[in-house]
Scaffold this motif. Structure first.
Motif, short mmCIF file in Angstrom:
data_model
loop_
_atom_site.label_atom_id
_atom_site.label_comp_id
_atom_site.label_asym_id
_atom_site.label_seq_id
_atom_site.Cartn_x
_atom_site.Cartn_y
_atom_site.Cartn_z
N UNK A 66 63.97 18.50 28.81
CA UNK A 66 62.64 19.02 29.13
C UNK A 66 62.08 18.22 30.29
N UNK A 67 61.10 18.76 31.03
CA UNK A 67 60.61 18.07 32.23
C UNK A 67 59.89 16.75 31.92
N UNK A 68 60.19 15.73 32.70
CA UNK A 68 59.48 14.47 32.59
C UNK A 68 58.00 14.68 32.86
N UNK A 69 57.16 14.15 31.97
CA UNK A 69 55.72 14.26 32.14
C UNK A 69 55.08 15.45 31.47
N UNK A 70 55.90 16.39 30.98
CA UNK A 70 55.32 17.58 30.36
C UNK A 70 54.83 17.26 28.95
N UNK A 71 53.76 17.94 28.55
CA UNK A 71 53.19 17.66 27.23
C UNK A 71 54.15 18.05 26.11
N UNK A 98 69.99 19.95 20.41
CA UNK A 98 69.51 19.94 21.78
C UNK A 98 68.21 20.71 21.85
N UNK A 99 67.16 20.08 22.41
CA UNK A 99 65.87 20.72 22.63
C UNK A 99 65.77 20.98 24.12
N UNK A 100 65.70 22.24 24.53
CA UNK A 100 65.93 22.56 25.93
C UNK A 100 65.20 23.82 26.38
N UNK A 108 74.08 23.15 25.91
CA UNK A 108 73.85 23.85 24.64
C UNK A 108 75.17 24.15 23.95
N UNK A 109 76.17 24.52 24.71
CA UNK A 109 77.48 24.78 24.13
C UNK A 109 78.08 23.53 23.48
N UNK A 110 77.72 22.35 24.03
CA UNK A 110 78.27 21.10 23.53
C UNK A 110 77.48 20.51 22.36
N UNK A 111 76.38 21.15 21.97
CA UNK A 111 75.54 20.64 20.89
C UNK A 111 75.69 21.50 19.65
N UNK A 112 75.48 20.87 18.48
CA UNK A 112 75.66 21.60 17.22
C UNK A 112 74.56 22.64 17.00
N UNK A 113 73.33 22.25 17.31
CA UNK A 113 72.18 23.13 17.11
C UNK A 113 71.32 23.10 18.36
N UNK A 114 70.54 24.17 18.57
CA UNK A 114 69.74 24.28 19.79
C UNK A 114 68.35 24.78 19.46
N UNK A 115 67.34 24.16 20.08
CA UNK A 115 65.96 24.65 20.04
C UNK A 115 65.60 25.10 21.45
#
Length: 245
Positions: A66-71, A98-100, A108-115
């Motif tokens: 996620x972007x640096x500085x974003x809420x 992965x939160x993305x 995302x393909x390399x992570x078990x779960x994705x948000x």
């Protein structure tokens, strides 16, 4: 001892209605201000999602893309630490979750779960292409999780809190000593940005962040003169260098 996992308590007990983060997202024309209580509410919902949906616990790794500085980056980081998990900013290495903003990426393909996270404040559902099966749509689903959070498992001061590019911080090391105040936080490194932010909150301070249309933080600003909107926000100093550097 203050650790990232205790910041959620600090936000709700130390002047909880005081602004703690004001984010100007110039790429989307938004200004979002969050008090400690509102930040804690977002973090609690995200932490409950991690714990209840994905069984995240101490020892789990959650990557933030996620972007640096974003809420939204701020409350997801607090949520990861509240659960007691490790926050990774090395998204290419895979993770338990992965939160993305890019739920169909290689990471995302390399992570078990994705948000899947949609950045605009008023979004109520994912705004991109159709989400893959099993991806949690934060915009549509996060509101259904509880407003209060209690971890199922205790974390220790020696548990890993944060990793980035070979650097690692334990829970005991992750919160630096930061002078309180109302500051423009423009630390560009994402790990040091988050560490400085939670250190500022632990000291009772608050931050203003500005994300430019290019998706970067402003650089080279000085307290005199500051842009008018930062003066209106009560900013008294600019922090571009992490504490201790």
């Amino acid at each position: 001892m203050t650790t990232p996992a205790t910041v959620l308590d600090v936000l709700t007990t130390d002047n909880p209605h005081q602004p703690r983060l004001t984010c100007y997202d110039d790429a989307r024309g938004e200004r979002i201000e969050l008090s400690g209580a509102v930040l804690a509410n977002w973090a609690a919902k995200a932490a409950n999602a991690l714990q209840e949906e994905f069984d995240v616990e101490p020892g789990s790794v959650v990557a933030l893309d996620l972007p640096t500085g974003h809420w939204r980056t701020a409350y997801w980081a607090v949520a990861v630490w509240a659960v007691g998990a490790t926050l990774s900013l090395d998204v290419h290495e895979g993770a338990d979750v992965l939160v993305t903003t890019a739920p169909t990426s290689d990471a995302a393909d390399d992570s078990d779960e994705v948000v899947a996270v949609t950045l605009p404040a008023l979004a109520r559902t994912w705004q991109g292409e159709d989400l893959p099966t099993g991806v949690l749509d934060e915009a549509a689903e996060i509101s259904g999780f509880g407003d209060d959070f209690s971890p199922w498992y205790d974390s220790s001061a020696e548990d890993p809190a944060l990793v980035r590019a070979g650097d690692r911080w334990t829970m005991a090391e992750a919160v630096p000593t930061v002078e309180p105040g109302r500051v423009l936080l423009a630390v560009a490194d994402p790990a040091e940005h988050l560490r400085t932010l939670v250190g500022l909150w632990a000291a009772g301070g608050s931050a203003v962040t500005v994300i430019t249309p290019e998706g970067t933080l402003p650089t080279g600003l000085t307290p005199d003169p500051l842009p008018a909107r930062l003066v209106q926000e009560g900013v008294t100093r600019v922090v571009e260098t992490p504490p201790g550097q």
